[in-house]
Design a protein around this motif. Structure first.
Motif, PDB file in Angstrom:
ATOM      1  N   PHE A  53       2.323   2.044  -6.033  1.00 50.85           N
ATOM      2  CA  PHE A  53       2.709   1.293  -7.231  1.00 50.85           C
ATOM      3  C   PHE A  53       4.226   1.321  -7.438  1.00 50.85           C
ATOM      4  O   PHE A  53       4.821   0.345  -7.912  1.00 50.85           O
ATOM      5  CB  PHE A  53       1.987   1.845  -8.462  1.00 50.85           C
ATOM      6  N   VAL A  99       5.636  -1.247  -5.140  1.00 48.13           N
ATOM      7  CA  VAL A  99       5.563  -2.597  -5.725  1.00 48.13           C
ATOM      8  C   VAL A  99       6.759  -2.821  -6.653  1.00 48.13           C
ATOM      9  O   VAL A  99       7.390  -3.892  -6.628  1.00 48.13           O
ATOM     10  CB  VAL A  99       4.232  -2.791  -6.493  1.00 48.13           C
ATOM     11  N   SER A 100       7.081  -1.816  -7.466  1.00 50.97           N
ATOM     12  CA  SER A 100       8.235  -1.921  -8.370  1.00 50.97           C
ATOM     13  C   SER A 100       9.528  -2.100  -7.591  1.00 50.97           C
ATOM     14  O   SER A 100      10.425  -2.838  -8.012  1.00 50.97           O
ATOM     15  CB  SER A 100       8.341  -0.658  -9.243  1.00 50.97           C
ATOM     16  N   ASP A 104       9.892  -5.629  -6.539  1.00 51.48           N
ATOM     17  CA  ASP A 104      10.377  -6.425  -7.682  1.00 51.48           C
ATOM     18  C   ASP A 104      11.885  -6.245  -7.851  1.00 51.48           C
ATOM     19  O   ASP A 104      12.609  -7.203  -8.154  1.00 51.48           O
ATOM     20  CB  ASP A 104       9.658  -6.008  -8.966  1.00 51.48           C
ATOM     21  N   ILE A 112      -1.212  -0.611  -1.170  1.00 55.18           N
ATOM     22  CA  ILE A 112      -1.984  -0.971  -2.358  1.00 55.18           C
ATOM     23  C   ILE A 112      -3.477  -1.035  -2.024  1.00 55.18           C
ATOM     24  O   ILE A 112      -4.321  -0.567  -2.785  1.00 55.18           O
ATOM     25  CB  ILE A 112      -1.496  -2.330  -2.927  1.00 55.18           C
ATOM     26  N   ASP A 117      -6.657  -1.032  -5.130  1.00 58.90           N
ATOM     27  CA  ASP A 117      -6.244  -1.955  -6.195  1.00 58.90           C
ATOM     28  C   ASP A 117      -6.143  -3.374  -5.645  1.00 58.90           C
ATOM     29  O   ASP A 117      -5.059  -3.839  -5.259  1.00 58.90           O
ATOM     30  CB  ASP A 117      -4.903  -1.506  -6.779  1.00 58.90           C
ATOM     31  N   SER A 150      -3.696  -5.998  -7.617  1.00 59.41           N
ATOM     32  CA  SER A 150      -2.271  -5.920  -7.276  1.00 59.41           C
ATOM     33  C   SER A 150      -2.000  -6.517  -5.896  1.00 59.41           C
ATOM     34  O   SER A 150      -0.971  -7.161  -5.673  1.00 59.41           O
ATOM     35  CB  SER A 150      -1.783  -4.466  -7.308  1.00 59.41           C
ATOM     36  N   ASN A 182      -1.992 -10.196  -6.276  1.00 61.12           N
ATOM     37  CA  ASN A 182      -0.744 -10.598  -6.954  1.00 61.12           C
ATOM     38  C   ASN A 182       0.426 -10.636  -5.980  1.00 61.12           C
ATOM     39  O   ASN A 182       1.281 -11.530  -6.040  1.00 61.12           O
ATOM     40  CB  ASN A 182      -0.428  -9.633  -8.100  1.00 61.12           C
ATOM     41  N   LEU A 183       0.454  -9.661  -5.061  1.00 59.43           N
ATOM     42  CA  LEU A 183       1.513  -9.649  -4.042  1.00 59.43           C
ATOM     43  C   LEU A 183       1.386 -10.851  -3.116  1.00 59.43           C
ATOM     44  O   LEU A 183       2.392 -11.445  -2.707  1.00 59.43           O
ATOM     45  CB  LEU A 183       1.442  -8.353  -3.229  1.00 59.43           C
TER      46      LEU A 183
END
Length: 516
Positions: A89, A92-93, A96, A117, A122, A125, A128-129
Motif C-alpha cells: 500500500f 501504491v502511494s 502516486d 497488491i 486487495d 486496488s 484501480n492501478l
C-alpha cells in the motif's frame, strides 16, 4: 578517470557487499567527483536487496536534497523494496507521488506494485492501478492481467475475473496458459464445471496447450469433488500428450486415492512416483500418512514418518498433528504424548488444531484432569482459542458426568463474548438432559434462539431422548413434528429408544407412526 571511478562504484555494489560500494562512493566524493542518479539508484537497490529499506529511502531522500531528480528506475527500485517487505500500500502511494513529480511509472513499475497488491488479496486496488495505467496510456500486458485475474479468483470473485478475461479479448490481448489456469482453478473451487468445460474448449480453439500445472490443478479439483474417474481420465490424457506428471500431480492422486480409502493403490502410486524419479515431499508423505491414520493403520503411518526422516525430509506441524490424532484414535495415549513432546523439541509449535486434538484425546482416554490442566495453560497463553477448543472441554466434562462444571464453562464463554455454535449448544443440551435438568435446557434453547443458532438433527435427537427419559411424551410429539418439518429425522439411537419404550408399554403405539 571520472567515468571509470563511477563505473567502479556501480560494479562493486552489484557484485560485492554493500559496504564496499559505499566505501568506493565515499572515496569518489573525497576526490571531488559528484555521484549521479545511477550511482544513488544502484546503492539504493543494494540496500533493498539486503532488506535495509529505511537506508534505501534515506539515501534517495539525500539524493533529492543534493539536487538530483530520481528517475523511473530509482522509484521502481523503492517500489520493489516496499513490496518485498509486504508494504504494497505504501508502494501504491509512492506511485502516486511519482505522478505528482512528473515521473511516469512504466510497465515494470506497475507490474511490481500490482504483484504486491495481488499478494495481499486487495483486488480493488489492483483494478484501480489497471485503470491508472490505461489513463496514462500504458497498456497492461498479459502478465499484469493474469495476476489480477488470479487475485480475483482466489478471493472468490470469479465472475469479475471472467469479465476481465472478456476485457482482455476486447482489447486484443491474448490470454496465455497461466491466465486460463488461474480461472480454471477458481471455477473448480466453486464447482462451476460447465464454465470449466467452456474454457477448456476455448483453450483448444485458441491452440493454447495445457501444461503440467493446469492439468495438476484440474486433477486436484476433481479429486476433492470426489470425481475420481474423471481425474483418472485427465491423468491418462496428460500422459498421452507427452506431459510428465510432477510431485504435485502425484500428491493429488495419492490424496484422492486416500479419500476413497484405496490405501494400497495410494501406496503403489507413491512407489511409482519414486520409480519415475519424483521424490515425495512433506505434503506427499503427510497425505498418505493421513490416509493411513484415518483408517486406523497408524503403524503404517508411523513407518512412513520414519521413512521421511531417513530421506532427509523434515516433518512439519501438520504431519505431527495427523499422527498424534491417529495415535489417540487407536488409544495409544503414551505414544501420542511422546510425539507431542518430540514435536516441540524439534522446534515445531503446536497450533490450535494440535491442542484441540490433544484435549480431545485426553478426554476420550479418561485423562480429564490432564486435559483441564492443559486447557488452563492455554487460557492463560496468548493463543487465540476458538469455539472448537472450548467445545471439546465442555464435551469432556459432560462425558465425565461433570455437567455443572461444563455449564459453568459454557456460561463463562458467554461472558467473554465467545459465541457457541450448534455443536456446543447440542453437547450442553445433551449433558443437561442426561441429568434431568430440564429448566436449564429450556433456558439454553431460548438463548440458542436469541443467538440465531438453528438446531440441527443432533440437537433435536438430544432433546427428544432427554424428554423421553423424563416422561415428557406430549413435548416429544411436538419435537418430532417440528424436526420433520425442518427436514430432519430421528437417528438410530432415538429410533431404538422409542421402539424399546413402545415394546415395554411406556409409550403408545402412535409413536411408531411418527417414525415412518
Amino acid at each position: 578517470m571520472v567515468a571509470f571511478t563511477l563505473a567502479s562504484a556501480s560494479a562493486l555494489v552489484r557484485s560485492h557487499p554493500l559496504g564496499r560500494g559505499l566505501s568506493v562512493l565515499g572515496k569518489v566524493m573525497k576526490l571531488g567527483y559528484e555521484p549521479d542518479v545511477v550511482i544513488y539508484t544502484t546503492l539504493a537497490n543494494g540496500f533493498c536487496i539486503q532488506g535495509k529499506l529505511c537506508e534505501a529511502l534515506s539515501l534517495v531522500y539525500q539524493m533529492v536534497k543534493e539536487g538530483y531528480k530520481p528517475d523511473v528506475i530509482t522509484f521502481t527500485t523503492l517500489v520493489k523494496g516496499l513490496c518485498l517487505e509486504g508494504r504494497a500500500f505504501e508502494a501504491v502511494s509512492l506511485v502516486d507521488q511519482m505522478l505528482k513529480m512528473d515521473c511516469q511509472p512504466d510497465i515494470v513499475t506497475y507490474g511490481i506494485v500490482v504483484n504486491g497488491i495481488c499478494k495481499s488479496g486487495d483486488c480493488v486496488s489492483a483494478l484501480n492501478l489497471l485503470m491508472k495505467m490505461e489513463e496514462s496510456g500504458i497498456e497492461a500486458d498479459v502478465i499484469i492481467y493474469s495476476m489480477i485475474i488470479d487475485c480475483l479468483c482466489k478471493v472468490g470473485h470469479i465472475d469479475n475475473a471472467l469479465n476481465l478475461l472478456g476485457k482482455m479479448d476486447n482489447d486484443g490481448m491474448v490470454p496465455d496458459v497461466v491466465t486460463y489456469t488461474s480461472l480454471l482453478n477458481g471455477l473448480c473451487s466453486f464447482g462451476r464445471w460447465n464454465d470449466v468445460a467452456r474454457l477448456l474448449r476455448e483453450m483448444v480453439k485458441r491452440k493454447i496447450t495445457l501444461d503440467v500445472v493446469t492439468f495438476s490443478g484440474l486433477i486436484d479439483a476433481l479429486l476433492k469433488e470426489g470425481k475420481f474417474q474423471e481425474a483418472k481420465e485427465l491423468y491418462e490424457d496428460m500422459i498421452e500428450r507427452g506431459l510428465v506428471p510432477d510431485t504435485i500431480t502425484y500428491t493429488s492422486l495419492i490424496n484422492g486415492l486416500c479419500l476413497q480409502n484405496r490405501l494400497d493403490e495410494a501406496k503403489q502410486m507413491f512407489d511409482f512416483m519414486i520409480s519415475k524419479g519424483w521424490f515425495p515431499d512433506a505434503v506427499t508423505f503427510s497425505s498418505l500418512i493421513n490416509g493411513y491414520c484415518k483408517s486406523n493403520r497408524v503403524d503404517d503411518g508411523m513407518n512412513l514418518f520414519y521413512e521421511m526422516s531417513q530421506r532427509g525430509l523434515v516433518a512439519n506441524s501438520i504431519t505431527y498433528t495427523i499422527l498424534i490424532q491417529g495415535l489417540y484414535q487407536v488409544d495409544n495415549l503414551d505414544a501420542a504424548q511422546k510425539l507431542f513432546l518430540e514435536m516441540q523439541y524439534k522446534g515445531h509449535h503446536p497450533n490450535v488444531v494440535t491442542y484441540t486434538i490433544m484435549l480431545d484425546g485426553l478426554c476420550k482416554n479418561g485423562k480429564l484432569d490432564q486435559a483441564l490442566e492443559l486447557y488452563s495453560k492455554l487460557e492463560k497463553s496468548r493463543i487465540d482459542l476458538n469455539i472448537f477448543v472450548h467445545t471439546v472441554m465442555i464435551h469432556g466434562l459432560c462425558r465425565a458426568g461433570k455437567v455443572d462444571e461444563a455449564l459453568q464453562l459454557f456460561n463463562r464463554l458467554l461472558e467473554k463474548g465467545v459465541k457457541p455454535d450448534v455443536k456446543t449448544y447440542t453437547i450442553m443440551i445433551s449433558g443437561l438432559c442426561g441429568k434431568g435438568l430440564l429448566y436449564e435446557v429450556e433456558t439454553l434453547i431460548r438463548k440458542m434462539e436469541e443467538d440465531g443458532c438453528c438446531p440441527n438433527d443432533h440437537t433435536y435427537n438430544a432433546l427428544i431422548r432427554g424428554r423421553l427419559k423424563n416422561g415428557s411424551t406430549s413435548i416429544v410429539v411436538e419435537l418430532i413434528r417440528e424436526m420433520r418439518s425442518n427436514g430432519f429425522s430421528v437417528d438410530a439411537s432415538t429410533r431404538g429408544m422409542i421402539i424399546d419404550m413402545v415394546s415395554d408399554g411406556r409409550l403408545g403405539k402412535r409413536f411408531m407412526d411418527l417414525l415412518s
